[in-house]
Design a protein around this motif. Structure first.
Motif, PDB file in Angstrom:
ATOM      1  N   ARG A  38      -9.109  23.154   7.211  1.00 16.59           N
ATOM      2  CA  ARG A  38      -9.900  24.350   6.918  1.00 16.59           C
ATOM      3  C   ARG A  38      -9.588  25.414   7.965  1.00 16.59           C
ATOM      4  NH1 ARG A  38     -13.913  23.163   3.181  1.00 16.59           N
ATOM      5  NH2 ARG A  38     -14.423  20.943   2.937  1.00 16.59           N
ATOM      6  N   ASP A  39     -10.201  26.578   7.774  1.00 14.15           N
ATOM      7  CA  ASP A  39      -9.974  27.653   8.731  1.00 14.15           C
ATOM      8  C   ASP A  39     -10.413  27.229  10.118  1.00 14.15           C
ATOM      9  OD1 ASP A  39      -8.959  29.289   6.808  1.00 14.15           O
ATOM     10  OD2 ASP A  39     -10.873  30.282   6.379  1.00 14.15           O
ATOM     11  N   SER A  40      -9.724  27.743  11.112  1.00 17.14           N
ATOM     12  CA  SER A  40      -9.978  27.373  12.494  1.00 17.14           C
ATOM     13  C   SER A  40     -11.343  27.873  12.936  1.00 17.14           C
ATOM     14  CB  SER A  40      -8.891  27.953  13.400  1.00 17.14           C
ATOM     15  OG  SER A  40      -9.179  27.676  14.743  1.00 17.14           O
ATOM     16  N   PHE A 121     -10.278   9.250  12.313  1.00 18.85           N
ATOM     17  CA  PHE A 121     -11.457   8.966  11.501  1.00 18.85           C
ATOM     18  C   PHE A 121     -11.906  10.124  10.619  1.00 18.85           C
ATOM     19  CE2 PHE A 121     -11.886   6.643  15.599  1.00 18.85           C
ATOM     20  CZ  PHE A 121     -11.673   5.368  15.114  1.00 18.85           C
ATOM     21  N   GLY A 122     -11.288  11.293  10.763  1.00 23.00           N
ATOM     22  CA  GLY A 122     -11.701  12.433   9.965  1.00 23.00           C
ATOM     23  C   GLY A 122     -11.277  12.301   8.514  1.00 23.00           C
ATOM     24  N   VAL A 123     -12.051  12.922   7.640  1.00 26.37           N
ATOM     25  CA  VAL A 123     -11.745  12.944   6.204  1.00 26.37           C
ATOM     26  C   VAL A 123     -11.364  14.375   5.848  1.00 26.37           C
ATOM     27  CG1 VAL A 123     -12.619  12.559   3.878  1.00 26.37           C
ATOM     28  CG2 VAL A 123     -13.347  11.061   5.760  1.00 26.37           C
ATOM     29  N   GLU A 124     -10.148  14.521   5.314  1.00 23.94           N
ATOM     30  CA  GLU A 124      -9.678  15.865   5.001  1.00 23.94           C
ATOM     31  C   GLU A 124     -10.414  16.414   3.789  1.00 23.94           C
ATOM     32  OE1 GLU A 124      -7.931  13.410   2.065  1.00 23.94           O
ATOM     33  OE2 GLU A 124      -7.972  13.130   4.234  1.00 23.94           O
ATOM     34  N   SER A 128     -10.042  22.813  11.814  1.00 20.58           N
ATOM     35  CA  SER A 128      -8.995  22.696  12.819  1.00 20.58           C
ATOM     36  C   SER A 128      -9.565  23.058  14.186  1.00 20.58           C
ATOM     37  CB  SER A 128      -7.812  23.602  12.473  1.00 20.58           C
ATOM     38  OG  SER A 128      -6.791  23.456  13.414  1.00 20.58           O
ATOM     39  N   PHE A 129     -10.060  22.058  14.908  1.00 20.79           N
ATOM     40  CA  PHE A 129     -10.513  22.261  16.270  1.00 20.79           C
ATOM     41  C   PHE A 129      -9.309  22.589  17.159  1.00 20.79           C
ATOM     42  CE2 PHE A 129     -13.871  19.868  14.302  1.00 20.79           C
ATOM     43  CZ  PHE A 129     -15.027  20.389  14.865  1.00 20.79           C
TER      44      PHE A 129
END
Length: 224
Positions: A38-40, A121-124, A128-129
């Motif tokens: 996603r957007d930063s 572990f993230g789910v797309e 964007s950290f």
């Protein structure tokens, strides 16, 4: 010339079809990335950071190879500039000009550790950290460097295989069903890569001159 310098052959411009195939594959990988992120949440869009990383990797590698620096130096210079850029991006308030401080190194460690957890572990699609943005930018930095180095040093598959691997990996990470169009595009890119290398190698071989001892016997076969 010194031991740290090796001769450049200037063959990069010869691989014109390979340049097109490589850039097309990297563009496809970048498009796949836009489906995952996603957007930063930072002020600078992640897309700009990633594309800047790709451009810097390509430009720095082009410059260092053009000056005929040893490949080890090319890697070290790319790694050093990438490290400074990452420190500046992740901890802008803790850097002294462009050089990281102890505090910035600690913040970098925290950001990269959180990014690695997000990768595991993230789910797309995910936000964007900053740490994740730098990791992705480093990947595309490497793609730009390998593309330039491989084609300038006459190692086209070193330049063209990594973008295909990254594109395939991004498609694997995406948990949505892979559409037929994406599969077709990937297959076309693989075929285009092989055909581009074959065409460029054939053109490169056609432009080489034979050594005097390699001419067939007979006056008709010898050059005037």
């Amino acid at each position: 010339m010194g031991a740290g310098v090796e001769r450049g052959d200037g063959a990069g411009m010869v691989y014109r079809y390979s340049w097109l195939a490589g850039l097309a594959t990297i563009a496809f990988a970048f498009w796949e990335l836009t489906q995952l992120l996603r957007d930063s949440i930072a002020t600078t869009p992640w897309q700009l950071v990633v594309l800047s990383g790709f451009a810097l990797g390509a430009i720095i590698t082009w410059a260092t190879v053009s000056y005929r620096l040893h490949s080890v130096l090319v890697v070290l210079i790319n790694g050093g500039v990438l490290f400074l850029a990452a420190a500046r991006y992740l901890a802008p308030n803790q850097t002294v000009l462009v050089f990281p401080s102890v505090q910035s190194l600690q913040k970098m460690e925290i950001e990269l550790r959180e990014a690695w957890k997000l990768i595991q572990f993230g789910v797309e699609p995910v936000f964007s950290f900053p740490g994740l943005t730098i990791i992705v930018a480093a990947v595309f930095w490497g793609l730009g460097a390998l593309l330039v180095w491989g084609l300038m040093k006459r190692h086209p598959f070193v330049a063209l295989i990594p973008p295909l691997v990254v594109a395939l990996q991004l498609a694997t990470v995406d948990r949505d069903p892979t559409g037929l169009a994406r599969i077709v595009v990937f297959v076309v890119l693989v075929a285009a890569t092989v055909m581009a290398v074959n065409a460029d190698e054939r053109d490169l071989g056609a432009g080489q001159m034979a050594s005097p001892g390699s001419w067939p016997s007979g006056s008709a076969a010898r050059p005037a």
